[in-house]
Design a protein around this motif. Structure first.
Motif, PDB file in Angstrom:
ATOM      1  N   VAL A 183       0.823  -1.214   0.000  1.00  0.00           N
ATOM      2  CA  VAL A 183       0.000   0.000   0.000  1.00  0.00           C
ATOM      3  C   VAL A 183       0.857   1.265   0.000  1.00  0.00           C
ATOM      4  N   ARG A 184       1.740   1.369   0.985  1.00  0.00           N
ATOM      5  CA  ARG A 184       2.482   2.612   1.145  1.00  0.00           C
ATOM      6  C   ARG A 184       3.588   2.768   0.102  1.00  0.00           C
ATOM      7  N   SER A 185       4.140   1.648  -0.370  1.00  0.00           N
ATOM      8  CA  SER A 185       5.259   1.733  -1.304  1.00  0.00           C
ATOM      9  C   SER A 185       4.836   1.703  -2.768  1.00  0.00           C
ATOM     10  N   ILE A 186       3.638   1.186  -3.059  1.00  0.00           N
ATOM     11  CA  ILE A 186       3.211   1.048  -4.454  1.00  0.00           C
ATOM     12  C   ILE A 186       1.871   1.732  -4.708  1.00  0.00           C
ATOM     13  N   LEU A 187       0.818   1.264  -4.013  1.00  0.00           N
ATOM     14  CA  LEU A 187      -0.533   1.734  -4.325  1.00  0.00           C
ATOM     15  C   LEU A 187      -0.688   3.242  -4.161  1.00  0.00           C
ATOM     16  N   VAL A 188      -0.365   3.765  -2.981  1.00  0.00           N
ATOM     17  CA  VAL A 188      -0.595   5.181  -2.699  1.00  0.00           C
ATOM     18  C   VAL A 188       0.248   6.092  -3.603  1.00  0.00           C
ATOM     19  N   PRO A 189       1.571   5.899  -3.685  1.00  0.00           N
ATOM     20  CA  PRO A 189       2.340   6.816  -4.555  1.00  0.00           C
ATOM     21  C   PRO A 189       1.969   6.685  -6.032  1.00  0.00           C
ATOM     22  N   ALA A 190       1.672   5.460  -6.490  1.00  0.00           N
ATOM     23  CA  ALA A 190       1.317   5.293  -7.906  1.00  0.00           C
ATOM     24  C   ALA A 190      -0.009   5.973  -8.211  1.00  0.00           C
TER      25      ALA A 190
END
Length: 745
Positions: free
Chosen positions: A718-725
């Motif tokens: 979530v924090r490393s992929i979903l949110v920033p993407a």
């Protein structure tokens, strides 16, 4: 010209920081740091004393408005003594011998002299139909003369009973003795939690030290976050002890264990963020004090906001109907408050005072040339995430949806006490023998308080309820222990003489009080089984319909029903409140509405996926019988309240970078800079909660797994992929309605 301007600007900024360093905030931090060290060091002596103020009885769990609580309060007017029904079970596979029965009789004589048992309630030994087992009913005092005994007092009495029973069978081969009943199982639970604070604390610290060694790659630096955590534990332990001693908060074994896990996990998270920024600033400033001032100022908002969110989330438990949940809220909040105080005062002071050598062998140099947002592994990861953003956020969403799809495996129907252990303590073995050989509901009847004028109507209606024992004497008016004691004196016996089958004679029954009477009903099933709970539901439905009876149904099984219902009520009420509180905190911190909505949505998805995977693991991998009704709420509070830290760590840095570089580049830089520290913090928190598995209680193991897995899922996916993407795909609109929404995309 440009380089000269930059140098001039840096020089002015440095002078400004020097003025800040000499100002009152630094001296305030120094003073608070010294005070925290002194109080925290002194407070460590209270860490072991917290067991003295624990409350592990039903009063710590039951809602005050519950029907079983009201029934218990009325029951005290008739019988001021409250007991835990306990049994001593003797077994010989080949059949009890005459010598065995003689020894059992000796056990009765030995047990009757033990303090802490309800002597009038001690019954003659009962023998199984196949002649292989005997049970001795030994009620353990839980409340006498208006004074409630602690769980440790009850456990000590139970241990004395078992020691006396075991002493009578010494020298025999094949005759075994076990505890059973609610008293034995409750004591087993207390024993499982005994020493939890010390064992859990040292195991958790050991794991965190190992992870910090791997993260920092320094044999020195790990010591400072650990020292700060220990100071925070001492400070919070002392505050909680005095508040609990004054009955202002409730502490039990569960609360105490979780308190230390919270402090170590959250404290290490805050330390990682501060130290990571401090290391970054040491590349820019020659003076380590200037570097720490800069790091403190840039991380203070994120850390304090993170702690504030956790505190707010925990305090939402104050809306709980369950006393233990209401106690965990303020106790956990105190722990987090003490932690952030220590991490923002004591830790930066000792780190700045120690100097750069604490990072040995990778001491940061003042080279002014290191842009960590474009170097290293997380620089490459951030580039990949933003370049393939749509694939990244769609793919990660699919992964979460797969986890959510497993939620059907999660059974929150509750656990019996026997199912609540990850091992098989003697009380569980004894209960299995008892259930196989004797009446399962003996010793823990349903307690009905009703108007005496409708006594017979209540008895008749109760006798017809499915799940109530049909044996003679199963539904009777409560026997009066004072009258029974006088009868004992007449017969000069430790137990009542054999009475005819059926209810006791009228001269042994309790007298009506204020027009009310007490009726007991023997259940056909084990008191904490789903079948017994269903019987209580049917019994309440029937008796509430008896005209003029004004009946209340209490007892052990009714208490379990009320706890379960309160847990469901708490879950449905508190989860929305926590989400609203977190949204408000994020909106204030980020000064936006779209970004907080995005983060809240990601949190809910992550939580649901963690529940699904946890349910699958519980049933298919670990073989647990299920989960308690309160499990989703605990998992939610810890996962969301603590997981939101990483949202805050990421998005506050993204906002900082956005103001200079624009939204999309700010997201890339923010992820690159915070990715390492967030991943490290997640690993520490996950490992810390995983240590709850050292407690041989299913509830602790389940919370430990769910939070550990959920934190890792949140950190990695979530924090490393979903949110920033997704944020990168949305662009500057995520900052609406702040000014950044009109700035550079």
């Amino acid at each position: 010209m440009a380089s000269e301007l930059v140098e001039e600007t840096q020089g002015q900024s440095a002078q400004k920081r020097h003025r800040i360093a000499r100002g009152w905030p630094v001296f305030t931090v120094l003073a608070v740091a010294l005070l925290a060290l002194l109080i925290g060091g002194f407070g460590m002596s209270y860490q072991a004393k917290l067991t003295e103020v624990q409350k592990n009885d039903n009063a710590a769990w039951l809602p005050k408005t519950a029907e079983s609580t009201k029934a218990s309060e009325e029951f005290e007017k008739f019988i001021p003594v409250q007991t835990f029904p306990g049994f001593v079970v003797f077994q010989r596979d080949s059949g009890l011998t005459a010598d065995d029965k003689s020894r059992i009789a000796n056990a009765v004589a030995a047990i009757k002299g033990i303090e802490g048992i309800d002597k009038p309630g001690l019954l003659p030994p009962q023998y199984s139909k196949d002649g292989t087992a005997a049970s001795l009913f030994v009620p353990l005092l839980a409340k006498a003369e208006g004074v409630s005994l602690t769980g440790e007092d009850v456990a000590k009495t139970e241990q004395n009973v078992m020691d006396a029973a075991k002493a009578t069978i010494e020298g025999t081969d094949g005759l075994e003795v076990y505890p059973a009943g609610a008293g034995g199982l409750f004591t087993a639970f207390i024993d499982a939690l005994a020493g939890l604070d010390g064992v859990l604390l040292f195991v958790a610290l050991g794991v965190v030290i190992l992870i910090l060694l791997l993260v920092y790659r320094s044999p020195i630096l790990w010591f400072f976050p650990i020292l700060a955590s220990v100071v925070a534990i001492g400070l919070s332990s002392m505050i909680v002890y005095f508040l609990a001693d004054a009955d202002l908060v409730t502490v039990n074994g569960q609360t105490e264990g979780i308190l230390f896990v919270l402090i170590i996990g959250a404290g290490t998270d805050y330390a990682l963020l501060l130290i990571s920024r401090y290391r970054e600033e040491l590349h820019e400033y020659e003076s380590r004090f200037d570097a720490m001032v800069k790091a403190w100022r840039e991380t203070a908002a994120a850390i304090i906001a993170s702690a504030g969110t956790v505190i707010a989330g925990l305090l939402c438990l104050s809306f709980s109907e369950l006393g233990a949940n209401r106690g965990l809220g303020p106790v956990g909040a105190i722990g987090i408050a003490c932690t952030v105080l220590v991490m923002m005062t004591f830790l930066p002071v000792v780190l700045a005072a120690a100097g750069r050598w604490v990072f040995w062998p990778r001491r940061p140099k003042t080279d002014h040339a290191v842009d960590i947002s474009t170097h290293g592994l997380w620089g490459r990861i951030s580039e990949t995430v933003v370049r393939r953003r749509r694939v990244a956020w769609v793919g990660s969403t699919i992964v979460l949806l797969i986890g959510i799809g497993l939620i059907g495996f999660l059974d929150t129907g509750g656990l019996t006490i026997q199912e609540s252990f990850t091992n098989r303590p003697p009380a569980v073995v004894g209960q299995e023998i008892y259930d196989a050989k004797f009446d399962k509901g003996a010793g823990a009847p349903a307690v009905i308080v009703a108007n005496d004028a409708q006594r017979q109507a209540v008895i008749d209606a109760t006798s017809k309820v499915e799940g109530i024992s049909t044996k003679p004497g199963s539904v009777c008016v409560q026997i009066d222990p004072t009258k029974a004691a006088k009868l004992l004196e007449q017969f000069g016996s430790a137990t009542l003489p054999d009475l005819p089958a059926g209810c006791p004679p009228e001269n042994l029954l309790v007298e009506p009080v204020d027009g009310r009477t007490v009726i007991t009903a023997l259940l056909a099933d084990s008191p904490d089984s789903p079948a017994a709970e269903a019987t209580v539901d049917r019994l309440r439905e029937v008796l509430h319909a008896v005209p003029g009876a004004d009946a209340l149904v209490g007892g052990n099984s009714a208490a379990v029903v009320d706890v379960h219902e309160a847990a469901i009520h708490d879950r449905n009420l508190i989860i929305p409140i926590v989400l609203i509180v977190i949204f408000i905190v994020l909106a204030i911190l980020l000064r936006a509405l779209v970004a907080p909505l995005l983060l809240i949505a990601s949190v809910v998805l992550s939580f649901a996926a963690a529940l699904g995977v946890s349910g699958f693991a519980f049933s298919e991998l670990f073989g647990f019988a299920g989960a308690d009704q309160g499990f989703p709420l605990f998992a939610f509070v810890f996962l969301v309240a603590l997981g939101i830290d990483y949202n805050i760590f990421l998005m506050t840095r993204v906002r900082e970078e956005t103001a200079v570089h624009g939204t999309r580049d700010g997201i890339r830089r923010g992820l690159a800079v915070t990715g390492g520290v967030i991943t490290s913090a997640g690993a520490v928190l996950a490992a810390t909660f995983a240590m709850l598995s050292v407690v041989p209680v299913v509830g602790f193991a389940e919370i430990g797994f769910a939070v550990s897995f959920g934190v890792l899922l949140d950190t990695i996916i979530v924090r490393s992929i979903l949110v920033p993407a997704l944020a990168h795909d949305i662009g500057k609109k995520i900052w609406w309605p702040s000014k950044l929404a009109a700035g550079k995309d």
